[in-house]
Design a protein around this motif. Structure first.
Motif, PDB file in Angstrom:
ATOM      1  N   ALA A  82       4.442 -30.352 -39.674  1.00  0.00           N
ATOM      2  CA  ALA A  82       5.067 -31.638 -39.358  1.00  0.00           C
ATOM      3  C   ALA A  82       4.818 -32.028 -37.909  1.00  0.00           C
ATOM      4  CB  ALA A  82       6.571 -31.569 -39.631  1.00  0.00           C
ATOM      5  N   VAL A  83       4.787 -31.044 -37.022  1.00  0.00           N
ATOM      6  CA  VAL A  83       4.474 -31.321 -35.619  1.00  0.00           C
ATOM      7  C   VAL A  83       3.050 -31.854 -35.498  1.00  0.00           C
ATOM      8  CG1 VAL A  83       3.985 -30.203 -33.407  1.00  0.00           C
ATOM      9  CG2 VAL A  83       6.141 -29.773 -34.578  1.00  0.00           C
ATOM     10  N   GLY A  84       2.121 -31.270 -36.255  1.00  0.00           N
ATOM     11  CA  GLY A  84       0.751 -31.763 -36.235  1.00  0.00           C
ATOM     12  C   GLY A  84       0.671 -33.221 -36.651  1.00  0.00           C
ATOM     13  N   ALA A  85       1.451 -33.592 -37.675  1.00  0.00           N
ATOM     14  CA  ALA A  85       1.467 -34.994 -38.108  1.00  0.00           C
ATOM     15  C   ALA A  85       2.060 -35.892 -37.030  1.00  0.00           C
ATOM     16  CB  ALA A  85       2.267 -35.119 -39.402  1.00  0.00           C
ATOM     17  N   ALA A  86       3.102 -35.404 -36.346  1.00  0.00           N
ATOM     18  CA  ALA A  86       3.720 -36.193 -35.282  1.00  0.00           C
ATOM     19  C   ALA A  86       2.775 -36.365 -34.105  1.00  0.00           C
ATOM     20  CB  ALA A  86       5.019 -35.534 -34.824  1.00  0.00           C
ATOM     21  N   ARG A 113      -1.379 -26.416 -25.679  1.00  0.00           N
ATOM     22  CA  ARG A 113      -0.427 -25.707 -26.525  1.00  0.00           C
ATOM     23  C   ARG A 113      -0.882 -25.849 -27.972  1.00  0.00           C
ATOM     24  NH1 ARG A 113       0.785 -24.540 -22.127  1.00  0.00           N
ATOM     25  NH2 ARG A 113       2.820 -24.548 -21.085  1.00  0.00           N
ATOM     26  N   THR A 114      -0.551 -24.861 -28.787  1.00  0.00           N
ATOM     27  CA  THR A 114      -0.827 -24.971 -30.220  1.00  0.00           C
ATOM     28  C   THR A 114       0.296 -25.770 -30.885  1.00  0.00           C
ATOM     29  OG1 THR A 114       0.366 -22.956 -30.799  1.00  0.00           O
ATOM     30  CG2 THR A 114      -1.960 -22.725 -30.178  1.00  0.00           C
ATOM     31  N   TYR A 115       0.051 -26.192 -32.105  1.00  0.00           N
ATOM     32  CA  TYR A 115       1.086 -26.906 -32.846  1.00  0.00           C
ATOM     33  C   TYR A 115       2.320 -26.022 -33.046  1.00  0.00           C
ATOM     34  CZ  TYR A 115      -2.614 -30.276 -33.914  1.00  0.00           C
ATOM     35  OH  TYR A 115      -3.620 -31.200 -33.814  1.00  0.00           O
ATOM     36  N   GLY A 116       2.087 -24.721 -33.241  1.00  0.00           N
ATOM     37  CA  GLY A 116       3.217 -23.814 -33.405  1.00  0.00           C
ATOM     38  C   GLY A 116       4.066 -23.734 -32.147  1.00  0.00           C
ATOM     39  N   GLN A 117       3.433 -23.682 -30.997  1.00  0.00           N
ATOM     40  CA  GLN A 117       4.173 -23.658 -29.733  1.00  0.00           C
ATOM     41  C   GLN A 117       4.944 -24.955 -29.528  1.00  0.00           C
ATOM     42  OE1 GLN A 117       0.679 -22.738 -27.352  1.00  0.00           O
ATOM     43  NE2 GLN A 117       1.524 -20.729 -26.819  1.00  0.00           N
ATOM     44  N   ALA A 155      -2.853 -30.769 -27.312  1.00  0.00           N
ATOM     45  CA  ALA A 155      -2.422 -30.017 -28.497  1.00  0.00           C
ATOM     46  C   ALA A 155      -3.641 -29.514 -29.261  1.00  0.00           C
ATOM     47  CB  ALA A 155      -1.570 -30.895 -29.397  1.00  0.00           C
ATOM     48  N   LEU A 156      -3.622 -28.231 -29.602  1.00  0.00           N
ATOM     49  CA  LEU A 156      -4.751 -27.605 -30.284  1.00  0.00           C
ATOM     50  C   LEU A 156      -4.284 -26.902 -31.550  1.00  0.00           C
ATOM     51  CD1 LEU A 156      -6.530 -25.841 -27.273  1.00  0.00           C
ATOM     52  CD2 LEU A 156      -6.945 -28.140 -28.156  1.00  0.00           C
ATOM     53  N   ALA A 157      -5.227 -26.682 -32.448  1.00  0.00           N
ATOM     54  CA  ALA A 157      -4.950 -25.869 -33.626  1.00  0.00           C
ATOM     55  C   ALA A 157      -4.703 -24.423 -33.208  1.00  0.00           C
ATOM     56  CB  ALA A 157      -6.122 -25.952 -34.596  1.00  0.00           C
ATOM     57  N   ALA A 158      -4.195 -23.628 -34.123  1.00  0.00           N
ATOM     58  CA  ALA A 158      -3.853 -22.241 -33.813  1.00  0.00           C
ATOM     59  C   ALA A 158      -5.050 -21.449 -33.313  1.00  0.00           C
ATOM     60  CB  ALA A 158      -3.257 -21.572 -35.049  1.00  0.00           C
ATOM     61  N   ARG A 167      -9.348 -24.609 -31.460  1.00  0.00           N
ATOM     62  CA  ARG A 167     -10.454 -25.559 -31.590  1.00  0.00           C
ATOM     63  C   ARG A 167     -10.040 -26.967 -31.148  1.00  0.00           C
ATOM     64  NH1 ARG A 167     -11.570 -26.688 -36.694  1.00  0.00           N
ATOM     65  NH2 ARG A 167      -9.726 -25.625 -37.474  1.00  0.00           N
ATOM     66  N   LEU A 168     -11.021 -27.694 -30.573  1.00  0.00           N
ATOM     67  CA  LEU A 168     -10.832 -29.112 -30.284  1.00  0.00           C
ATOM     68  C   LEU A 168     -11.237 -29.886 -31.530  1.00  0.00           C
ATOM     69  CD1 LEU A 168     -12.410 -29.477 -26.715  1.00  0.00           C
ATOM     70  CD2 LEU A 168     -10.044 -29.010 -27.322  1.00  0.00           C
ATOM     71  N   HIS A 169     -10.258 -30.430 -32.225  1.00  0.00           N
ATOM     72  CA  HIS A 169     -10.612 -31.158 -33.438  1.00  0.00           C
ATOM     73  C   HIS A 169      -9.542 -32.204 -33.725  1.00  0.00           C
ATOM     74  CE1 HIS A 169      -7.479 -28.714 -35.108  1.00  0.00           C
ATOM     75  NE2 HIS A 169      -7.677 -29.108 -36.342  1.00  0.00           N
TER      76      HIS A 169
END
Length: 294
Positions: free
Chosen positions: A246-250, A229-233, A265-268, A271-273
């Protein structure tokens, strides 16, 4: 006949080679390389590679390739491809078998969780996992933290691409709970690791953190194995659709790797990073899950 899974310490020792194999198969499975060519790519004999991979993964390299094809075909079909097109695209074969562990329950009251571990008695130790040597932080109510140790990694400030050394991994977990009473006990960590990975018993966790972070971590648990899932999802799943940052930080602050699957969890842009314990380990986890979940 179901292949016999290797003992946990054997799987931990094999992780580096198997991560290499998973990445190689993930890049080449559409060409259906034979056993000899895959074994040569990781500097093992075909018989040694077949035996070690099967004992580590619970499925053979051929079954693993088939499971990747099966998962890819499912995505193509969901995107509207015909059955024939999906089969031609993937060379579809039979699926692998699912092995899964699960979280039993959250072992803290809301008040204890918000206290951030203040006054808690915690045990810190190293013990094997299928993805290498783990740094385990355990409380009386359940698992508090899990990170990964890359033996021989440079012991510097910060986390390097080469991996995280033992001292760094321990310091990282301990720093998250400065008010806790933490003692070292490798034997206790190993007993816990074997109970979880070898017996498959339900595992309680003790999630210390703000309500928002715990909500995000629960949303991670809702992502099916083998998917992302992306951070937005995740923000939408956590009830805050405008809080992707904020979800990305969590997600980055998730203390319990693998079991609370922040690797999903992936970026929009997909990418795997930015995986705390190394992008190579994140990729290995995702490809392993995808094969077993197919």
């Amino acid at each position: 006949m179901t292949p016999m899974i290797a003992p946990l310490d054997e799987r931990a020792r094999a992780y580096d080679r198997m991560a290499h194999a998973l990445n190689h198969l993930g890049d080449t499975w559409r060409d259906w390389p034979d056993l000899a060519s895959v074994a040569a790519a990781i500097n093992l004999s075909p018989s040694h590679f077949q035996r070690e991979f099967t004992r580590w993964a619970g499925i053979s390299p051929k079954q693993y390739q088939a499971a990747l094809a099966h998962g890819e075909a499912g995505e193509l079909l969901r995107d509207g491809a015909s059955v024939l097109d999906a089969a031609l695209e993937t060379g579809l074969s039979g699926p692998g078998r699912l092995h899964d562990l699960f979280i039993a329950h959250e072992g803290l009251t809301p008040g204890e969780a918000k206290a951030g571990g203040a006054g808690a008695d915690l045990v810190l130790g190293k013990a094997p996992t299928p993805f290498g040597l783990g740094a385990w932080l355990i409380g009386q109510r359940g698992l508090v933290g899990l990170g990964f140790i890359d033996e021989g990694a440079p012991r510097r400030t910060g986390f390097e691409h080469q991996g995280v050394g033992e001292a760094q991994a321990f310091a990282d977990l301990a720093a998250r709970y400065p008010g806790a009473d933490i003692r070292r006990d490798d034997a206790a960590a190993e007993r816990f690791a074997r109970k979880v990975f070898e017996s498959g018993e339900p595992m309680p966790v003790a999630l210390y953190g703000t309500p928002f972070r715990r909500q995000v971590w629960r949303a991670l648990l809702e992502i099916p194995a083998g998917t992302t899932r992306t951070y937005g999802q995740l923000a939408r799943a956590a009830g805050n659709p405008n809080a992707a940052r904020a979800v990305g930080a969590a997600v980055g602050a998730n203390p319990i790797s693998w079991f609370i699957p922040c690797h999903r969890a992936l970026a929009a842009d997909g990418r795997l990073h930015n995986y705390h314990w190394g992008v190579a380990r994140k990729r290995a986890m995702l490809t392993y899950e995808r094969a077993h979940a197919a």
